[in-house]
Scaffold this motif. Sequence first.
Motif, PDB file in Angstrom:
ATOM      1  N   PRO A  78       0.813  -1.224   0.000  1.00 62.02           N
ATOM      2  CA  PRO A  78       0.000   0.000   0.000  1.00 62.02           C
ATOM      3  C   PRO A  78       0.848   1.277   0.000  1.00 62.02           C
ATOM      4  O   PRO A  78       0.331   2.352  -0.271  1.00 62.02           O
ATOM      5  N   LEU A  79       2.149   1.143   0.273  1.00 61.50           N
ATOM      6  CA  LEU A  79       3.009   2.326   0.336  1.00 61.50           C
ATOM      7  C   LEU A  79       3.704   2.624  -0.992  1.00 61.50           C
ATOM      8  O   LEU A  79       3.863   3.783  -1.367  1.00 61.50           O
ATOM      9  N   CYS A  80       4.119   1.558  -1.712  1.00 59.86           N
ATOM     10  CA  CYS A  80       4.870   1.804  -2.954  1.00 59.86           C
ATOM     11  C   CYS A  80       4.327   1.028  -4.162  1.00 59.86           C
ATOM     12  O   CYS A  80       4.886   1.110  -5.251  1.00 59.86           O
ATOM     13  N   GLN A  81       3.263   0.267  -3.956  1.00 59.55           N
ATOM     14  CA  GLN A  81       2.592  -0.466  -5.036  1.00 59.55           C
ATOM     15  C   GLN A  81       3.415  -1.595  -5.663  1.00 59.55           C
ATOM     16  O   GLN A  81       3.063  -2.100  -6.728  1.00 59.55           O
ATOM     17  N   GLN A  82       4.496  -1.993  -5.015  1.00 58.63           N
ATOM     18  CA  GLN A  82       5.239  -3.154  -5.489  1.00 58.63           C
ATOM     19  C   GLN A  82       4.628  -4.434  -4.922  1.00 58.63           C
ATOM     20  O   GLN A  82       3.920  -4.397  -3.929  1.00 58.63           O
ATOM     21  N   ALA A  83       4.921  -5.555  -5.561  1.00 59.37           N
ATOM     22  CA  ALA A  83       4.365  -6.835  -5.102  1.00 59.37           C
ATOM     23  C   ALA A  83       4.877  -7.167  -3.703  1.00 59.37           C
ATOM     24  O   ALA A  83       6.038  -6.895  -3.372  1.00 59.37           O
ATOM     25  N   LEU A  84       3.983  -7.743  -2.901  1.00 59.26           N
ATOM     26  CA  LEU A  84       4.363  -8.218  -1.571  1.00 59.26           C
ATOM     27  C   LEU A  84       4.578  -9.728  -1.625  1.00 59.26           C
ATOM     28  O   LEU A  84       3.765 -10.453  -2.205  1.00 59.26           O
ATOM     29  N   LEU A  85       5.658 -10.193  -1.017  1.00 60.76           N
ATOM     30  CA  LEU A  85       5.931 -11.626  -0.948  1.00 60.76           C
ATOM     31  C   LEU A  85       5.919 -12.060   0.511  1.00 60.76           C
ATOM     32  O   LEU A  85       6.448 -11.353   1.376  1.00 60.76           O
ATOM     33  N   LEU A  86       5.310 -13.211   0.758  1.00 63.93           N
ATOM     34  CA  LEU A  86       5.221 -13.724   2.130  1.00 63.93           C
ATOM     35  C   LEU A  86       6.480 -14.517   2.473  1.00 63.93           C
ATOM     36  O   LEU A  86       6.805 -15.493   1.813  1.00 63.93           O
ATOM     37  N   LYS A  87       7.182 -14.052   3.500  1.00 65.26           N
ATOM     38  CA  LYS A  87       8.372 -14.765   3.988  1.00 65.26           C
ATOM     39  C   LYS A  87       8.278 -14.834   5.496  1.00 65.26           C
ATOM     40  O   LYS A  87       8.279 -13.791   6.164  1.00 65.26           O
ATOM     41  N   GLU A  88       8.172 -16.061   6.007  1.00 65.11           N
ATOM     42  CA  GLU A  88       8.145 -16.279   7.451  1.00 65.11           C
ATOM     43  C   GLU A  88       7.150 -15.360   8.152  1.00 65.11           C
ATOM     44  O   GLU A  88       7.509 -14.569   9.022  1.00 65.11           O
TER      45      GLU A  88
END
Length: 277
Positions: free
Chosen positions: A16-26
């Motif tokens: 929501p801050l920079c519109q890049q993809a979020l990846l789930l890590k731990e």
Amino acid sequence: MHTDISTKEIAQYRCPLCQQALLLKEKSYRCENNHSFDQAKQGYVNLLPVQFKHSKEPGDNKAMVQARRAFLDKGYYQPLLDSMLTLYQKYGDKNAAIFDAGCGEGFYTHQHKTEHNSVYGVDIAKETIKIAAKRYQDCFFSVATLSDLPYANEQFGWIYSVYAPILENEFTRILQNQGYFLTVTPADNHLFELKSMIYRQATKHDTTKQVIEQLTLVEEQRLNYPMNFSNSDDVLNLLAMTPFAFKASDELIAQLKQQKQFTCQADFVLRLYQKTH
């Protein structure tokens, strides 16, 4: 169907801050700019940065959420849900992702889930999302604002909004080409009998449709049926869900508690739109 989705699918979110993809890590969603959002133990993720909040705890409070959950669990709005699912079966791409805008505690969300699709729900109220995520673990829930959704462009084939604000530009952005958007709004006589007990001159709902310019109206339906109550708790839960609850006097609450039978209309308009360009 309650399965542990973490082993099968990974939720697709954007930062929501920079519109890049979020990846789930731990148990943390992280983007390439190192913005990080922790996954809560209930499984949801809070994607509403503090600077986007307009109040400390935006959205419905816990009492409203519990009243709505108790009311919906009794099946009074099942005919509405059945109509929504019938439209989805008729028009929807069964493999495309679904988005529930303003999902509340997930009553409609989880009933759209099949083994072939992924279903996402967003609400601004954290308490609500906490309940939804804990209860329906086969859907993806997040805290976010409808005006700035944490999803990539054209991520969804089917979007629906039950009473939630309709933010056309944002919904159209995340809707695939040829995808569908379903709105549910109150029709003229929705809860008229209940309103009549509160207001001296109860007005009917304004059913003029919100102008949606970028999508094509495919189908419009009116759904009206009586809800027969024999339990005053159900009526009080319904009242607590409504915007006119705060107008109800102590005398009216006492009167409703005494009533053994009460009948009230459910009256909805369903409008299905398609993104055709």
